[in-house]
Design a protein around this motif. Structure first.
Motif, mmCIF file in Angstrom:
data_model
loop_
_atom_site.group_PDB
_atom_site.id
_atom_site.type_symbol
_atom_site.label_atom_id
_atom_site.label_comp_id
_atom_site.label_asym_id
_atom_site.label_seq_id
_atom_site.Cartn_x
_atom_site.Cartn_y
_atom_site.Cartn_z
ATOM 1 N N ALA A 174 0.839 -1.209 0.000
ATOM 2 C CA ALA A 174 0.000 0.000 0.000
ATOM 3 C C ALA A 174 0.869 1.252 0.000
ATOM 4 C CB ALA A 174 -0.921 -0.001 1.219
ATOM 5 N N THR A 175 1.953 1.216 0.764
ATOM 6 C CA THR A 175 2.857 2.362 0.805
ATOM 7 C C THR A 175 3.477 2.623 -0.559
ATOM 8 O OG1 THR A 175 3.369 1.924 3.120
ATOM 9 C CG2 THR A 175 4.915 3.310 1.919
ATOM 10 N N ALA A 176 3.886 1.539 -1.232
ATOM 11 C CA ALA A 176 4.486 1.684 -2.554
ATOM 12 C C ALA A 176 3.493 2.273 -3.543
ATOM 13 C CB ALA A 176 4.982 0.333 -3.044
ATOM 14 N N THR A 199 0.110 1.713 16.455
ATOM 15 C CA THR A 199 -1.056 1.442 15.619
ATOM 16 C C THR A 199 -1.901 2.699 15.520
ATOM 17 O OG1 THR A 199 -2.400 0.671 17.493
ATOM 18 C CG2 THR A 199 -1.189 -1.014 16.257
ATOM 19 N N VAL A 200 -2.753 2.727 14.501
ATOM 20 C CA VAL A 200 -3.761 3.762 14.350
ATOM 21 C C VAL A 200 -5.089 3.071 14.079
ATOM 22 C CG1 VAL A 200 -4.584 5.678 12.928
ATOM 23 C CG2 VAL A 200 -2.181 5.551 13.548
ATOM 24 N N LEU A 241 -8.182 -1.167 12.845
ATOM 25 C CA LEU A 241 -6.830 -1.182 13.401
ATOM 26 C C LEU A 241 -5.789 -1.395 12.303
ATOM 27 C CD1 LEU A 241 -6.859 -3.139 16.785
ATOM 28 C CD2 LEU A 241 -5.588 -1.040 16.322
ATOM 29 N N ARG A 242 -4.803 -0.512 12.267
ATOM 30 C CA ARG A 242 -3.732 -0.607 11.289
ATOM 31 C C ARG A 242 -2.385 -0.491 11.997
ATOM 32 N NH1 ARG A 242 -7.912 -1.295 8.964
ATOM 33 N NH2 ARG A 242 -8.608 -0.387 6.981
ATOM 34 N N PRO A 243 -1.407 -1.338 11.634
ATOM 35 C CA PRO A 243 -0.054 -1.145 12.164
ATOM 36 C C PRO A 243 0.583 0.088 11.531
ATOM 37 C CG PRO A 243 -0.044 -2.877 10.517
ATOM 38 C CD PRO A 243 -1.488 -2.486 10.710
ATOM 39 N N VAL A 244 1.436 0.726 12.281
ATOM 40 C CA VAL A 244 2.206 1.870 11.787
ATOM 41 C C VAL A 244 3.636 1.405 11.562
ATOM 42 C CG1 VAL A 244 3.019 4.201 12.295
ATOM 43 C CG2 VAL A 244 0.740 3.487 13.031
ATOM 44 N N THR A 245 4.211 1.777 10.428
ATOM 45 C CA THR A 245 5.616 1.455 10.169
ATOM 46 C C THR A 245 6.409 2.728 9.912
ATOM 47 O OG1 THR A 245 5.270 1.154 7.795
ATOM 48 C CG2 THR A 245 5.053 -0.801 9.214
ATOM 49 N N PHE A 246 7.707 2.575 10.080
ATOM 50 C CA PHE A 246 8.659 3.662 9.847
ATOM 51 C C PHE A 246 9.757 3.094 8.955
ATOM 52 C CE2 PHE A 246 6.634 4.015 13.947
ATOM 53 C CZ PHE A 246 6.227 5.340 14.026
ATOM 54 N N SER A 247 9.814 3.559 7.706
ATOM 55 C CA SER A 247 10.716 2.965 6.712
ATOM 56 C C SER A 247 10.496 1.460 6.628
ATOM 57 C CB SER A 247 12.177 3.288 7.039
ATOM 58 O OG SER A 247 12.396 4.679 7.046
ATOM 59 N N LEU A 248 9.222 1.070 6.664
ATOM 60 C CA LEU A 248 8.743 -0.310 6.547
ATOM 61 C C LEU A 248 9.103 -1.187 7.737
ATOM 62 C CD1 LEU A 248 9.375 -1.009 2.746
ATOM 63 C CD2 LEU A 248 7.353 -0.047 3.860
ATOM 64 N N SER A 259 5.885 8.901 10.082
ATOM 65 C CA SER A 259 5.692 7.492 9.758
ATOM 66 C C SER A 259 5.515 7.295 8.258
ATOM 67 C CB SER A 259 4.464 6.945 10.488
ATOM 68 O OG SER A 259 3.266 7.392 9.861
ATOM 69 N N ASP A 260 5.517 6.040 7.845
ATOM 70 C CA ASP A 260 5.095 5.692 6.494
ATOM 71 C C ASP A 260 3.601 5.986 6.342
ATOM 72 O OD1 ASP A 260 7.637 4.621 5.963
ATOM 73 O OD2 ASP A 260 7.055 2.639 6.718
ATOM 74 N N PRO A 261 3.109 6.106 5.092
ATOM 75 C CA PRO A 261 1.659 6.230 4.898
ATOM 76 C C PRO A 261 0.921 5.021 5.462
ATOM 77 C CG PRO A 261 2.841 6.795 2.887
ATOM 78 C CD PRO A 261 3.853 6.209 3.832
ATOM 79 N N ILE A 262 -0.208 5.270 6.092
ATOM 80 C CA ILE A 262 -1.037 4.223 6.689
ATOM 81 C C ILE A 262 -2.336 4.164 5.895
ATOM 82 C CG2 ILE A 262 -2.158 3.435 8.816
ATOM 83 C CD1 ILE A 262 -0.169 5.614 10.178
#
Length: 418
Positions: free
Chosen positions: A13-15, A96-97, A111-118, A132-135
């Protein structure tokens, strides 16, 4: 395995989302716009009498869940973590968000996990902020989101926002993915480490920043009701079909000219971070100066405050941002400024009147929001209207308007001037 699959889906999704983000200026299509913000402060015991918070102790093996209301719609969100006042790197073990439910509970399917540079964890260097990365969580304007941060190791003292007028929740252990609120038995009325939520929107026309002190911050507004004047301005914009977000950069007790250990860096020092650096900003509403006038210490003149406002105007215009001046609120009868048996501080009133006259008549601001006239008592312009100075049937402090007064402030703003 389930979490690994979730991360793989998030990476995809981020890509997909990230290449769709064009340059911020002069382009069409989706772009990042600030949709919620908190101006951060250094750790302290808090600025209100009898206040307490978790900033000085920090966190370890604890989960912190913070509920915020975004002011714009988007196809995705991202969060900003601030370690601006940290003295050591901050390790965020996970985040999470989700869309908020009642209290500390969240809607499980959101509920979505949050990542930072994947990665599901990150380290924020001392003195810095990290996005953060896009969620991939679609949101609508005025949705309430719960941002949950888990800290396995000791954080040390926490960069925070003192007076949130909202409930923050804490639980022992890792409850990032817990949709229930039952584990979150500790509460606070401050925000910790979280300094922003942005939305990726194809329709946003930009963000309006409200910049000021306690009245902008919402001190005295109803807890968890989102009745600060910036919140009510956001509601007006939504009702009018105007796709502008609103960011609150108020700090209770803040001054134009002087830093304070409890009330934040001076307006002139934090304007870059708390206004100019926000994504998508097109306008700012400034209401600052009452604390310069009323705090104990060397007398501050109207000319000094006006010079400070002129510098804010210069900074905004250097970035092509429209800037609106808000007149300073009445404060006659405030018990801290008018103790029993002492003369009324006419000199302080005169300074406020001089600054307000300049804001109204100089033409240096691009527009004026006349908060004083919207809230002043008939026949006594130095005093709040009685109906704006009552909370739960009790007399207010003569300085901080109630929810109705904060709504009157929002109504005093010309939406066409933003």
């Amino acid at each position: 395995m389930r979490f690994t699959k979730t991360l793989a889906a998030l990476a995809l999704a981020t890509a997909i989302i990230a290449p769709a983000v064009p340059a911020q200026a002069g382009t069409a299509g989706p772009r990042w716009t600030g949709a919620w913000s908190a101006a951060v402060q250094r750790p302290s015991p808090g600025g209100l009498p009898g206040s307490s918070n978790w900033s000085q102790a920090g966190f370890q093996r604890q989960t912190v869940r913070q509920v915020v209301r975004v002011t714009g719609s988007g196809v995705a969100v991202r969060i900003k973590i601030s370690n601006l006042y940290g003295t050591a790197p901050l390790t965020v073990s996970g985040a999470t968000v989700a869309k908020a439910a009642a209290g500390a509970a969240v809607r499980p399917t959101s509920l979505r996990p949050v990542t930072f540079s994947l990665r599901p964890h990150t380290v924020v260097p001392a003195g810095q902020e990290l996005v953060s990365d896009p969620i991939p969580l679609p949101v609508k304007a005025l949705d309430r989101l719960a941002v949950t941060l888990y800290f396995q190791g000791a954080t040390g003292p926490a960069t925070f926002h003192d007076i949130s007028s909202a409930t923050t929740y804490r639980a022992p252990g890792d409850h990032r993915f817990d949709p229930r609120g039952t584990a979150f038995t500790d509460t606070s009325r401050s925000w910790y480490f979280l300094s922003g939520v942005d939305v990726l929107s194809p329709a946003s026309r930009g963000a309006v920043v409200t910049f000021g002190d306690s009245v902008t911050d919402g001190t005295g507004s109803t807890l968890d009701a989102d009745n600060r004047y910036p919140d009510q301005l956001a509601e007006r914009l939504v009702a009018a079909g105007r796709p502008l977000t609103v960011l609150n950069s108020g700090i209770s007790g803040n001054q134009v000219l002087a830093d304070h250990p409890l009330f934040g860096e001076r307006a002139l020092g934090r304007f870059q971070r708390d206004v100019l650096d926000k994504p998508g900003v097109r306008a700012v509403i400034v209401m600052e100066g009452i604390n310069d006038i009323t705090y104990p210490g060397p007398e501050v003149t109207a000319a000094q405050i006006i010079a400070g406002h002129r510098e804010l105007i210069r900074l905004a215009h250097s970035r092509g941002i429209r800037i609106v001046g808000g007149t300073i609120m009445p404060f006659k009868g405030n018990p801290w400024l008018y103790p029993d048996g002492t003369p009324e501080p006419f000199a302080k009133e005169q300074v406020r009147d001089q600054v307000n006259t300049w804001i109204r008549t100089s033409g240096e601001y691009d527009g004026v929001a006349d908060f004083e006239r919207a809230l002043a008592a008939p026949g006594d312009p130095d005093r709040l209207r009685p109906e704006f100075n009552v909370r739960d049937g009790q007399q207010g402090d003569g300085l901080h308007p109630n929810d109705a007064g904060l709504n009157a402030m929002a109504e005093a703003i010309d939406l066409n001037g933003l």
